[in-house]
Scaffold this motif. Structure first.
Motif, PDB file in Angstrom:
ATOM      1  N   GLY A  10       0.811  -1.209   0.000  1.00 36.03           N
ATOM      2  CA  GLY A  10       0.000   0.000   0.000  1.00 36.03           C
ATOM      3  C   GLY A  10       0.843   1.256   0.000  1.00 36.03           C
ATOM      4  N   TYR A  11       0.271   2.350  -0.485  1.00 38.20           N
ATOM      5  CA  TYR A  11       0.933   3.654  -0.446  1.00 38.20           C
ATOM      6  C   TYR A  11       0.070   4.558   0.414  1.00 38.20           C
ATOM      7  CZ  TYR A  11       3.108   7.965  -1.996  1.00 38.20           C
ATOM      8  OH  TYR A  11       3.747   9.152  -2.015  1.00 38.20           O
ATOM      9  N   LEU A  12       0.641   5.132   1.481  1.00 38.30           N
ATOM     10  CA  LEU A  12      -0.067   5.993   2.424  1.00 38.30           C
ATOM     11  C   LEU A  12      -1.202   5.266   3.142  1.00 38.30           C
ATOM     12  CD1 LEU A  12      -0.435   9.315   0.401  1.00 38.30           C
ATOM     13  CD2 LEU A  12       1.280   8.780   2.117  1.00 38.30           C
ATOM     14  N   THR A  13      -1.141   3.930   3.162  1.00 40.85           N
ATOM     15  CA  THR A  13      -2.228   3.182   3.803  1.00 40.85           C
ATOM     16  C   THR A  13      -1.913   2.981   5.284  1.00 40.85           C
ATOM     17  OG1 THR A  13      -1.118   1.221   3.010  1.00 40.85           O
ATOM     18  CG2 THR A  13      -3.069   1.934   1.810  1.00 40.85           C
ATOM     19  N   LYS A  14      -2.968   2.739   6.068  1.00 42.82           N
ATOM     20  CA  LYS A  14      -2.807   2.408   7.489  1.00 42.82           C
ATOM     21  C   LYS A  14      -3.531   1.095   7.729  1.00 42.82           C
ATOM     22  CE  LYS A  14      -1.257   6.560   9.282  1.00 42.82           C
ATOM     23  NZ  LYS A  14      -0.754   6.893   7.952  1.00 42.82           N
ATOM     24  N   PHE A  15      -2.949  -0.012   7.189  1.00 43.89           N
ATOM     25  CA  PHE A  15      -3.620  -1.303   7.313  1.00 43.89           C
ATOM     26  C   PHE A  15      -3.679  -1.754   8.760  1.00 43.89           C
ATOM     27  CE2 PHE A  15      -2.216  -2.282   2.763  1.00 43.89           C
ATOM     28  CZ  PHE A  15      -3.448  -1.929   2.260  1.00 43.89           C
ATOM     29  N   ASP A  16      -2.636  -1.432   9.585  1.00 41.51           N
ATOM     30  CA  ASP A  16      -2.578  -1.977  10.940  1.00 41.51           C
ATOM     31  C   ASP A  16      -3.674  -1.421  11.855  1.00 41.51           C
ATOM     32  OD1 ASP A  16      -1.348   0.377  10.547  1.00 41.51           O
ATOM     33  OD2 ASP A  16       0.324   0.024  11.914  1.00 41.51           O
ATOM     34  N   ASN A  17      -4.231  -0.268  11.511  1.00 37.03           N
ATOM     35  CA  ASN A  17      -5.311   0.285  12.340  1.00 37.03           C
ATOM     36  C   ASN A  17      -6.683  -0.234  11.936  1.00 37.03           C
ATOM     37  OD1 ASN A  17      -3.509   1.764  13.716  1.00 37.03           O
ATOM     38  ND2 ASN A  17      -3.805   3.614  12.481  1.00 37.03           N
ATOM     39  N   THR A  18      -6.749  -0.955  10.835  1.00 32.20           N
ATOM     40  CA  THR A  18      -8.057  -1.230  10.260  1.00 32.20           C
ATOM     41  C   THR A  18      -8.314  -2.717  10.133  1.00 32.20           C
ATOM     42  OG1 THR A  18      -7.037  -1.076   8.116  1.00 32.20           O
ATOM     43  CG2 THR A  18      -8.169   0.890   8.911  1.00 32.20           C
ATOM     44  N   LYS A  19      -7.728  -3.516  11.068  1.00 31.97           N
ATOM     45  CA  LYS A  19      -7.833  -4.970  10.944  1.00 31.97           C
ATOM     46  C   LYS A  19      -9.270  -5.464  10.780  1.00 31.97           C
ATOM     47  CE  LYS A  19      -3.884  -5.496  13.779  1.00 31.97           C
ATOM     48  NZ  LYS A  19      -3.401  -5.254  15.054  1.00 31.97           N
ATOM     49  N   ASP A  20     -10.143  -4.904  11.553  1.00 30.36           N
ATOM     50  CA  ASP A  20     -11.462  -5.532  11.688  1.00 30.36           C
ATOM     51  C   ASP A  20     -12.318  -5.423  10.437  1.00 30.36           C
ATOM     52  OD1 ASP A  20     -10.588  -5.994  14.181  1.00 30.36           O
ATOM     53  OD2 ASP A  20     -11.453  -4.119  14.983  1.00 30.36           O
ATOM     54  N   ASP A  21     -12.289  -4.263   9.776  1.00 24.40           N
ATOM     55  CA  ASP A  21     -13.249  -4.096   8.688  1.00 24.40           C
ATOM     56  C   ASP A  21     -12.595  -4.215   7.313  1.00 24.40           C
ATOM     57  OD1 ASP A  21     -11.768  -1.884   8.750  1.00 24.40           O
ATOM     58  OD2 ASP A  21     -13.421  -0.444   8.808  1.00 24.40           O
ATOM     59  N   LEU A  22     -11.397  -4.827   7.234  1.00 21.68           N
ATOM     60  CA  LEU A  22     -10.756  -4.992   5.926  1.00 21.68           C
ATOM     61  C   LEU A  22     -11.514  -5.998   5.072  1.00 21.68           C
ATOM     62  CD1 LEU A  22      -6.956  -5.065   6.666  1.00 21.68           C
ATOM     63  CD2 LEU A  22      -8.039  -3.751   4.866  1.00 21.68           C
ATOM     64  N   ARG A  23     -11.749  -5.644   3.826  1.00 21.03           N
ATOM     65  CA  ARG A  23     -12.378  -6.582   2.892  1.00 21.03           C
ATOM     66  C   ARG A  23     -11.589  -6.545   1.596  1.00 21.03           C
ATOM     67  NH1 ARG A  23     -18.249  -4.668   2.156  1.00 21.03           N
ATOM     68  NH2 ARG A  23     -17.206  -2.657   1.995  1.00 21.03           N
ATOM     69  N   ALA A  24     -11.544  -7.675   0.871  1.00 20.31           N
ATOM     70  CA  ALA A  24     -10.783  -7.700  -0.385  1.00 20.31           C
ATOM     71  C   ALA A  24     -11.482  -8.580  -1.406  1.00 20.31           C
ATOM     72  CB  ALA A  24      -9.371  -8.200  -0.143  1.00 20.31           C
ATOM     73  N   TRP A  25     -11.341  -8.185  -2.687  1.00 19.06           N
ATOM     74  CA  TRP A  25     -11.917  -8.962  -3.780  1.00 19.06           C
ATOM     75  C   TRP A  25     -10.929  -9.070  -4.917  1.00 19.06           C
ATOM     76  CZ3 TRP A  25     -14.654  -5.069  -1.329  1.00 19.06           C
ATOM     77  CH2 TRP A  25     -15.817  -5.437  -0.650  1.00 19.06           C
ATOM     78  N   LEU A  26     -11.107 -10.117  -5.731  1.00 21.89           N
ATOM     79  CA  LEU A  26     -10.470 -10.169  -7.053  1.00 21.89           C
ATOM     80  C   LEU A  26     -11.600 -10.005  -8.063  1.00 21.89           C
ATOM     81  CD1 LEU A  26      -7.840 -13.030  -7.335  1.00 21.89           C
ATOM     82  CD2 LEU A  26      -7.473 -10.574  -7.507  1.00 21.89           C
ATOM     83  N   LYS A  27     -11.471  -9.031  -8.935  1.00 24.17           N
ATOM     84  CA  LYS A  27     -12.577  -8.726  -9.840  1.00 24.17           C
ATOM     85  C   LYS A  27     -12.132  -8.948 -11.279  1.00 24.17           C
ATOM     86  CE  LYS A  27     -14.551  -4.576 -11.431  1.00 24.17           C
ATOM     87  NZ  LYS A  27     -14.911  -3.196 -11.216  1.00 24.17           N
ATOM     88  N   VAL A  28     -12.883  -9.781 -12.001  1.00 18.91           N
ATOM     89  CA  VAL A  28     -12.567 -10.036 -13.413  1.00 18.91           C
ATOM     90  C   VAL A  28     -13.292  -9.018 -14.283  1.00 18.91           C
ATOM     91  CG1 VAL A  28     -12.790 -11.680 -15.297  1.00 18.91           C
ATOM     92  CG2 VAL A  28     -12.060 -12.459 -13.051  1.00 18.91           C
ATOM     93  N   ASP A  29     -14.582  -8.875 -14.068  1.00 16.77           N
ATOM     94  CA  ASP A  29     -15.333  -7.803 -14.731  1.00 16.77           C
ATOM     95  C   ASP A  29     -16.454  -7.381 -13.795  1.00 16.77           C
ATOM     96  OD1 ASP A  29     -17.520  -9.613 -15.126  1.00 16.77           O
ATOM     97  OD2 ASP A  29     -16.437 -10.429 -16.839  1.00 16.77           O
ATOM     98  N   ASN A  30     -17.362  -6.551 -14.275  1.00 16.33           N
ATOM     99  CA  ASN A  30     -18.345  -5.973 -13.367  1.00 16.33           C
ATOM    100  C   ASN A  30     -19.304  -6.994 -12.766  1.00 16.33           C
ATOM    101  OD1 ASN A  30     -17.450  -3.397 -13.351  1.00 16.33           O
ATOM    102  ND2 ASN A  30     -18.635  -2.807 -15.159  1.00 16.33           N
ATOM    103  N   GLU A  31     -19.462  -8.169 -13.423  1.00 17.10           N
ATOM    104  CA  GLU A  31     -20.400  -9.155 -12.886  1.00 17.10           C
ATOM    105  C   GLU A  31     -19.706 -10.266 -12.095  1.00 17.10           C
ATOM    106  OE1 GLU A  31     -21.453  -8.101 -16.280  1.00 17.10           O
ATOM    107  OE2 GLU A  31     -22.658  -6.765 -15.020  1.00 17.10           O
ATOM    108  N   HIS A  32     -18.379 -10.388 -12.287  1.00 17.79           N
ATOM    109  CA  HIS A  32     -17.710 -11.564 -11.741  1.00 17.79           C
ATOM    110  C   HIS A  32     -16.543 -11.176 -10.846  1.00 17.79           C
ATOM    111  CE1 HIS A  32     -19.633 -12.881 -15.537  1.00 17.79           C
ATOM    112  NE2 HIS A  32     -20.096 -13.819 -14.733  1.00 17.79           N
ATOM    113  N   ALA A  33     -16.672 -11.602  -9.578  1.00 14.60           N
ATOM    114  CA  ALA A  33     -15.610 -11.326  -8.621  1.00 14.60           C
ATOM    115  C   ALA A  33     -15.622 -12.425  -7.566  1.00 14.60           C
ATOM    116  CB  ALA A  33     -15.832  -9.975  -7.966  1.00 14.60           C
ATOM    117  N   ILE A  34     -14.509 -12.537  -6.801  1.00 14.95           N
ATOM    118  CA  ILE A  34     -14.526 -13.442  -5.647  1.00 14.95           C
ATOM    119  C   ILE A  34     -14.035 -12.670  -4.438  1.00 14.95           C
ATOM    120  CG2 ILE A  34     -14.361 -15.744  -6.689  1.00 14.95           C
ATOM    121  CD1 ILE A  34     -11.303 -15.451  -6.498  1.00 14.95           C
ATOM    122  N   ALA A  35     -14.589 -13.032  -3.277  1.00  9.15           N
ATOM    123  CA  ALA A  35     -14.155 -12.395  -2.036  1.00  9.15           C
ATOM    124  C   ALA A  35     -12.979 -13.174  -1.477  1.00  9.15           C
ATOM    125  CB  ALA A  35     -15.303 -12.358  -1.045  1.00  9.15           C
ATOM    126  N   SER A  36     -12.180 -12.505  -0.655  1.00 13.72           N
ATOM    127  CA  SER A  36     -10.997 -13.158  -0.096  1.00 13.72           C
ATOM    128  C   SER A  36     -11.412 -14.164   0.974  1.00 13.72           C
ATOM    129  CB  SER A  36     -10.069 -12.118   0.503  1.00 13.72           C
ATOM    130  OG  SER A  36     -10.754 -11.455   1.537  1.00 13.72           O
TER     131      SER A  36
END
Lengths: 352, 219
Positions: A50-76
């Protein structure tokens, strides 16, 4: 207050320099590192830098996806915070790809309350080893994205901090066009009235316009070093801008090639108007005909959309006005210097 | 004398002068042939991209040489004579029309010499002739007007080059782009756009030249 426009110009320039350099960028993903190749039906770990990110303060509500196109994605499946700027995200890639292609590229999206959401395009290239394609396992569950709070400029992957150059590089060219226009108008007034005052004005504005153009070329080259990889890539836009400067340098050579000042002013004025008419062709028409790296040319979209948000507009538009007024002030000083020199010359001539 | 008859007589005068001192025209024709030979000897087998660019570069240099004399060649006394007798628009228009004709001959000759010596890769011949016509007109307008400016100065040969080359570039780039189309190097179906741009540039330059010439010619 007849000097209000000079004060306004200086204030707007100071504002655009201070605000343009001091306001931070939004947190963004700088890089995505994968240890293994991404294939269908296998888990993958992606380390997001990350650039200018504060990941260590935000453990609880972190969410991530891999997105192929607007209809297709997977959650981490799991997110592990390594440091404030490193995040290890795990995904289970489904057995199938949603499209018929052998490989698809997927964007990594990370969202948290503190950092807002950020996207890293083409983070991984997923190879289809099974060979079938269906949308099974892929969802379109990306929702409730968080906007970053507070004053900030957009984070764009290629531009990064250089996005601020928009406030200096582009207003220089805008200012140059306006100043050259004023110069051409003064040349026209000289041809009409034969008053040498207008010729001095035209020459002063042309000098400042040329200075702005050269500064525009330099700031553009510095920007190009970061985004295109080289200071000068012989891009059509760069070449034509340099040629436009040659047109105006030729104007000064032409003025100096006459001994008689009336002739030099008259022929210079004719050429100045002719040169100004060819300027838009060099800067705007020709670069559209061929391939170019520059935004707005060769079929590229112009600067806009996600590159230019309202925070940036609040600095960008004042910067254009500020640079133009400042340039006009510079030309005004040059003109007064020329007028005083002329008066001293006349005085010496009459007393001799 | 009416405006059109002034133009007619001025063009006739140009032809008569040209015919009396044939060395100027034959010099330009030899210039074209010599440069084409140089291009051929340095390439032997001329690739299409090189054909396209060298063709237009030769035409640019030959046109500068051909047109530079159109005002520079006029003596001061003759200019004074025109000034007392003619409309300035007739003077500049007649020079432009005459130079356009001259450049069209030059372009066709250059094309013929290129096809004969270095091969003819042109696929869309009609388009290529149209490009030659538009290019000749554009070069003639720009170079004629610049030569009127440069003729006022003492070191006019240098001025002719530094004033006209940057200004001719938009026309030259569009021409090279279009003729790459005619040569089949790029398949761009939207080339009518380029043709319209070329016509627009030509019209703008003619308009500016006509507006500005009356301020230029009298000293």
């Amino acid at each position: 207050m007849k000097h209000w426009w000079k004060i306004l110009g200086v204030l707007l320039m100071i504002y655009s320099i201070v605000a343009g350099l001091a306001i931070p960028l939004k947190p963004g993903i700088y890089d995505a590192i994968t240890a293994s190749k991404a294939i269908t039906g296998a888990p993958i770990d992606i380390v997001a830098v990350g650039y200018l990110t504060k990941f260590d303060n935000t453990k609880d509500d972190l969410r991530a996806w891999l997105k192929v196109d607007n209809e297709h994605a997977i959650a981490s499946t799991a997110i592990k915070v390594e440091s404030e700027s490193r995040l290890k995200v795990s995904f289970d890639i489904p057995n199938n790809l949603p499209s018929a292609d052998k490989t698809v590229d997927a964007a990594l999206i990370i969202d948290s309350k503190k950092n807002g959401y950020s996207i890293f395009p083409s983070a991984v290239f997923i190879k289809n080893t099974v060979g079938t394609n269906s949308a099974a396992g892929w969802t379109n569950a990306i929702s409730n994205m968080t906007q970053h709070q507070g004053m900030s400029f957009p984070y764009r992957n290629i531009l990064q901090e250089t996005i601020r150059n928009l406030f200096y590089h582009v207003p220089l060219w805008f200012g140059m066009m306006i100043i050259f226009l004023i110069s051409a108008i003064n040349s026209g007034r000289f041809l009409k009235t034969k008053n040498s005052k207008f010729d001095h004005k035209a020459a002063s504005y042309a000098s400042v316009g040329t200075l702005f153009g050269i500064l525009g070329l330099v700031t553009g080259a510095i920007w190009a070093k970061h985004t295109w990889g080289a200071y000068w890539s012989w891009d059509i836009k760069q070449n034509m801008s340099a040629i436009a400067m040659l047109v105006y340098l030729a104007y000064f050579v032409l003025r100096n090639s006459f001994e008689e000042s009336e002739q030099s002013a008259r022929i210079g004025a004719v050429y100045n108007i002719f040169a100004f008419v060819t300027l838009p062709m060099l800067l705007f028409v020709i670069p559209r005909l061929t391939d170019s790296l520059h935004p707005g040319n060769g079929g590229n979209p112009g600067f806009g959309g996600e590159d230019l948000d309202n925070n940036m507009r609040m600095v960008f538009y004042p910067a254009i006005i500020g640079f133009t007024l400042f340039g006009a002030w510079m030309a005004n000083i040059l003109y007064r210097l020329k007028a005083v020199q002329q008066r001293l010359l006349d005085k010496a001539f009459h007393s001799a | 004398m009416s405006f059109t008859s002034q133009i007619f007589h001025l063009i006739k005068k140009e032809f008569v002068l040209e015919w009396r001192q044939r060395y100027a025209l034959s010099g330009i024709l030899l210039y074209v042939l010599a440069t084409v030979f140089i291009v051929y000897s340095s390439f032997i087998r001329v690739p299409d991209t090189a054909w396209n660019s060298t063709f237009w570069i030769i035409i640019v240099f030959a046109s500068v040489n051909a047109i530079a004399k159109s005002f520079i060649g006029e003596s001061g006394n003759r200019t004074l004579y025109y000034y007392s007798l003619m409309n300035p628009y007739a003077v500049i228009l007649s020079k432009m029309i005459y130079n356009t004709l001259l450049l069209l001959i030059l372009c066709l000759l250059c094309y013929a010499a290129f096809s004969f010596i270095a091969g003819n890769p042109v696929q869309n011949v009609q388009l290529f002739y149209l490009i030659l016509f538009l290019g000749g007109t554009g070069f003639s307008i720009t170079f004629t007007f610049i030569s009127a400016i440069a003729a006022k100065s003492k070191n006019n040969a240098t001025l002719m080059a530094i004033l006209s080359f940057p200004i001719i570039l938009p026309i030259l780039m569009t021409l090279i782009n279009l003729s790459a189309n005619a040569l089949g190097m790029i398949k761009d179906t939207a080339y009518t756009n380029d043709i319209l741009i070329l016509i627009a540039i030509d019209l703008i330059l003619v308009g500016m030249a006509l507006i500005l010439f009356p301020f230029l010619w009298r000293d």
